[in-house]
Scaffold this motif. Structure first.
Motif, mmCIF file in Angstrom:
data_model
loop_
_atom_site.group_PDB
_atom_site.id
_atom_site.type_symbol
_atom_site.label_atom_id
_atom_site.label_comp_id
_atom_site.label_asym_id
_atom_site.label_seq_id
_atom_site.Cartn_x
_atom_site.Cartn_y
_atom_site.Cartn_z
ATOM 1 N N ARG A 248 51.777 37.437 14.847
ATOM 2 C CA ARG A 248 51.032 38.402 15.675
ATOM 3 C C ARG A 248 49.597 38.544 15.162
ATOM 4 N NH1 ARG A 248 49.816 41.350 19.782
ATOM 5 N NH2 ARG A 248 49.559 43.585 19.579
ATOM 6 N N VAL A 249 49.439 38.626 13.850
ATOM 7 C CA VAL A 249 48.103 38.745 13.267
ATOM 8 C C VAL A 249 47.293 37.488 13.572
ATOM 9 C CG1 VAL A 249 46.836 38.835 11.084
ATOM 10 C CG2 VAL A 249 48.745 40.389 11.477
ATOM 11 N N ARG A 250 47.882 36.327 13.384
ATOM 12 C CA ARG A 250 47.167 35.074 13.678
ATOM 13 C C ARG A 250 46.780 34.985 15.154
ATOM 14 N NH1 ARG A 250 50.929 31.702 9.925
ATOM 15 N NH2 ARG A 250 49.673 31.689 8.033
ATOM 16 N N SER B 273 42.796 35.107 16.657
ATOM 17 C CA SER B 273 42.212 33.959 17.362
ATOM 18 C C SER B 273 41.908 34.237 18.832
ATOM 19 C CB SER B 273 43.153 32.761 17.255
ATOM 20 O OG SER B 273 44.366 33.023 17.915
ATOM 21 N N LYS B 274 42.223 35.436 19.325
ATOM 22 C CA LYS B 274 42.010 35.746 20.748
ATOM 23 C C LYS B 274 40.551 35.947 21.116
ATOM 24 C CE LYS B 274 46.225 37.368 22.743
ATOM 25 N NZ LYS B 274 46.831 38.360 23.578
ATOM 26 N N LYS B 275 39.757 36.482 20.196
ATOM 27 C CA LYS B 275 38.337 36.723 20.457
ATOM 28 C C LYS B 275 37.512 36.061 19.373
ATOM 29 C CE LYS B 275 36.389 40.095 22.335
ATOM 30 N NZ LYS B 275 35.712 41.320 22.656
ATOM 31 N N ALA B 276 36.239 35.906 19.638
ATOM 32 C CA ALA B 276 35.345 35.247 18.687
ATOM 33 C C ALA B 276 35.212 36.045 17.392
ATOM 34 C CB ALA B 276 33.978 35.036 19.322
ATOM 35 N N ALA C 65 36.857 42.454 18.677
ATOM 36 C CA ALA C 65 38.134 43.103 18.949
ATOM 37 C C ALA C 65 38.484 43.869 17.683
ATOM 38 C CB ALA C 65 39.202 42.060 19.256
ATOM 39 N N VAL C 66 38.756 45.152 17.822
ATOM 40 C CA VAL C 66 39.059 45.996 16.672
ATOM 41 C C VAL C 66 40.508 46.452 16.794
ATOM 42 C CG1 VAL C 66 38.499 48.133 15.467
ATOM 43 C CG2 VAL C 66 36.666 46.747 16.467
ATOM 44 N N HIS C 67 41.276 46.194 15.752
ATOM 45 C CA HIS C 67 42.679 46.602 15.713
ATOM 46 C C HIS C 67 42.841 47.587 14.569
ATOM 47 C CE1 HIS C 67 43.694 43.513 18.615
ATOM 48 N NE2 HIS C 67 42.926 42.703 17.916
ATOM 49 N N GLU C 68 42.988 48.865 14.922
ATOM 50 C CA GLU C 68 43.159 49.906 13.916
ATOM 51 C C GLU C 68 44.637 50.002 13.563
ATOM 52 O OE1 GLU C 68 41.174 53.570 14.719
ATOM 53 O OE2 GLU C 68 39.223 52.563 14.820
ATOM 54 N N LEU C 69 44.955 49.546 12.363
ATOM 55 C CA LEU C 69 46.350 49.431 11.949
ATOM 56 C C LEU C 69 47.076 50.767 11.924
ATOM 57 C CD1 LEU C 69 46.011 46.769 9.128
ATOM 58 C CD2 LEU C 69 46.461 46.443 11.558
ATOM 59 N N GLY D 123 35.759 33.358 14.804
ATOM 60 C CA GLY D 123 36.208 32.069 15.301
ATOM 61 C C GLY D 123 37.622 31.732 14.859
ATOM 62 N N GLY D 124 38.460 32.756 14.695
ATOM 63 C CA GLY D 124 39.843 32.556 14.286
ATOM 64 C C GLY D 124 40.018 32.315 12.797
#
Length: 102
Positions: free
Chosen positions: A3-5, A9-12, A39-43, A71-72
């Motif tokens: 999921r993290v990977r 890799s979904k956005k630059a 893309a910001v993912h607040e854990l 870039g992933g």
């Protein structure tokens, strides 16, 4: 870890953060100032945030937040990103990944 990977890799530009982390806030502000919209993912707001944090640690992210991907590719934590910015290569990495355009 998948999921993290996938998210990385979904956005630059992708930043894994926690809402209470002042360094996370600083790195997000730096990216916005450079013209990027990461893309910001607040854990601490994700239902699987603890698992994602363990996965980040497993990928070598220490500390786990902020964890910055461009870039992933894992770029590093706040210290690493600030070093890239100071030596002038952060902006070029963002351009190369098409996170910003000039």
């Amino acid at each position: 870890m998948d999921r993290v990977r996938e998210l990385a890799s979904k956005k630059a530009a992708v930043i894994f953060t926690k809402s209470s982390c002042c360094m996370c806030h600083s790195i997000k502000a730096l990216f916005y100032d450079l013209g990027a919209s990461p893309a910001v993912h607040e854990l601490d707001h994700e239902s699987s945030g603890k698992e994602m944090e363990r996965a980040l640690r497993g990928l070598g992210c220490n500390p786990t937040v902020p964890a910055v991907f461009i870039g992933g590719e894992y770029v590093g934590s706040a210290k690493d990103v600030i070093s890239l910015h100071v030596d002038g290569s952060l902006k070029q990495r963002l351009i190369n990944a098409k996170a910003i355009w000039f």
